[in-house]
Design a protein around this motif. Structure first.
Motif: not given
Lengths: 250, 209
Positions: A1-3, A5, A74-76, B121-122, B124-126, B140, B142, B184-185, B187
């Motif tokens: 499931m896409l969360t 943001r 470490s995130i976009p 598809h942009m 965070w996904n599980t 999760c 990115y 790398e993105l 977390g």
């Protein structure tokens, strides 16, 4: 499931985070790298940095700031502000941005969107649209709200998608910095006009506003003041969103 | 024995490498940018990053003879991390660039999302790993992709994600790890995955005879 943001935004001028109301009356609040790292620790899904320096020296400082942010994140990281040419985009990507937001110049030179999308990929190209309510629709303002273009925000959104944009950063000029909530009608109109993701911006004062924006059709929500003032942490907001059955990354 | 100190990142032209470099440093590794076929084949740790278009990336790899070097590297089961477009380049082809042959290391074709709510598809996904996956774990991650592989090929382990449809989140086989998402993105989850990829191989190499 896409969360969904949650994206804290840093308006940066000459190496410092600032915040204004309707793009005006700015005050300095913090070091961008420290702030970005703090928000990452709180659970931010992405960081947006908008360079609002007006001088060449300020622009050079912004590149250094992007590099500093990259090293501690470490995130976009999305970076925008003053992007005029494909070389500007390349410089920001090289410095450590993952996506680049283009605003004014895209309205003057729509082919720039196509060129950037072809060279760097659609996922790198964010088009920032500053929308202002007119009688029956939303117009598009540029140059930090100083000029009204003849564009209609929904038509312009469709056009940038067609040209290869990967995402839209939609700011309500009317609500920016006012803490009166996002412009939900604007979000609904633009997000149903396109099939690329839409990030809602402008007007958040608390978790309910973010929930409303996501329910109105936004894929992500951007906010600045509510985080900068320490009134809410990203973690607080995410907890509230989860309790309202909005899928978030915890 | 300590883990090797250098990780080699292939220059693929249009890719933004700053995030991969920063992630390597967080792992305590020294990143080196390479475009030499021999190093691509033999360096201890190689990353195939991926941003940009499938056709343009394959053209760059072919120009430098990196395509054959990567094929030999995978045949000899040397550690390789492929990211996003990098995973798709391992396939035979992509709808993104019709008529362009991929590396052909995975028997699959990358296709555009067909039932996704919004593309790219942009976010965070599980991910859900297959039972025998060694380094992939649920979490999760990115993503920023418009194309994907639809299913895990028979001779690979991996993980799946859902976005209107089920698609390949990642593939692993021995020391080869290919991620559709960006570790790398991603977390802490991304950092831990990369750390497991590095230490799994180090542990194998250093096991007592």
């Amino acid at each position: 499931m896409l969360t969904r943001r949650i994206i804290p935004c840093l308006d940066v001028r000459d190496g410092k985070v600032v915040k204004g109301v309707r793009f005006q009356s700015l005050r300095e609040i913090a070091d961008p790298a420290e702030r970005a790292f703090l928000y990452q620790q709180q659970g931010a899904d992405e960081i947006t940095m908008l360079d609002i320096s007006a001088t060449p020296q300020g622009r050079a400082t912004a590149i250094e700031t992007v590099a500093r942010l990259r090293n501690c994140l470490s995130i976009p990281l999305t970076v925008g502000g003053g992007v005029r040419t494909i070389d500007d985009v390349a410089r920001l990507l090289d410095a450590g941005a993952d996506k680049v937001a283009i605003n004014t110049q895209a309205t003057r030179e729509p082919a720039l969107i196509e060129q950037c999308s072809r060279r760097f990929g659609a996922q790198c190209v964010v088009i920032a649209i500053d929308a202002k309510r007119q009688d029956e629709h939303w117009g598009v303002v540029v140059r930090s709200g100083q000029s009204l273009t003849p564009l209609d925000a929904c038509d312009w959104a469709r056009q940038v998608q067609q040209l290869g944009a990967g995402e839209i950063l939609l700011t309500s000029w009317d609500r920016d910095g006012t803490r009166s909530g996002y412009d939900l009608e604007l979000i609904a109109a633009v997000s149903s006009a396109v099939t690329i993701p839409v990030i809602a911006s402008g007007g958040a004062a608390g978790p309910d506003h973010l929930i409303d924006a996501l329910r109105a059709g936004a894929d992500a929500v951007l906010a600045a003041s509510i985080f900068h003032d320490g009134q809410f942490t990203v973690a607080d907001i995410k907890r509230d969103l989860a309790q309202s059955n909005v899928e978030v990354r915890l | 024995m300590n883990a090797p100190t250098t990780i080699s990142i292939i220059r693929t032209g249009s890719a933004n490498l700053a995030s991969v470099i920063a992630a390597a440093r967080r792992l305590g590794l020294e990143p080196a940018l390479i475009d030499d076929a021999d190093r691509v084949e033999r360096d201890p740790w190689v990353v195939l990053p991926g941003v940009g278009a499938f056709g343009a990336a394959m053209q760059t790899l072919r120009q430098h003879g990196i395509d054959d070097a990567l094929r030999r590297r995978v045949q000899h089961e040397r550690p390789l991390l492929a990211i996003c477009l990098g995973l798709q380049l391992l396939a035979t082809a992509s709808e993104e660039s019709p008529g362009v042959a991929g590396l052909g290391l995975i028997d699959a074709v990358a296709e555009r999302f067909t039932s996704a709510p919004r593309v790219p598809h942009m976010g965070w996904n599980t991910i859900k790993p297959t039972r025998s996956a060694r380094v992939l774990r649920a979490g999760c991650f990115y993503y920023a992709n418009s194309y994907r592989l639809a299913r895990i090929p028979a001779d690979w382990e991996g993980a799946l994600s859902t976005y209107g449809e089920t698609f390949v989140a990642a593939l692993e086989r021995g020391p080869i790890l290919a991620c559709q998402f960006h570790p790398e993105l991603s977390g802490e989850a991304g950092h831990q995955l990369l750390a497991r990829w590095i230490t799994a191989r180090t542990a194998v190499e250093c096991a007592p005879c």
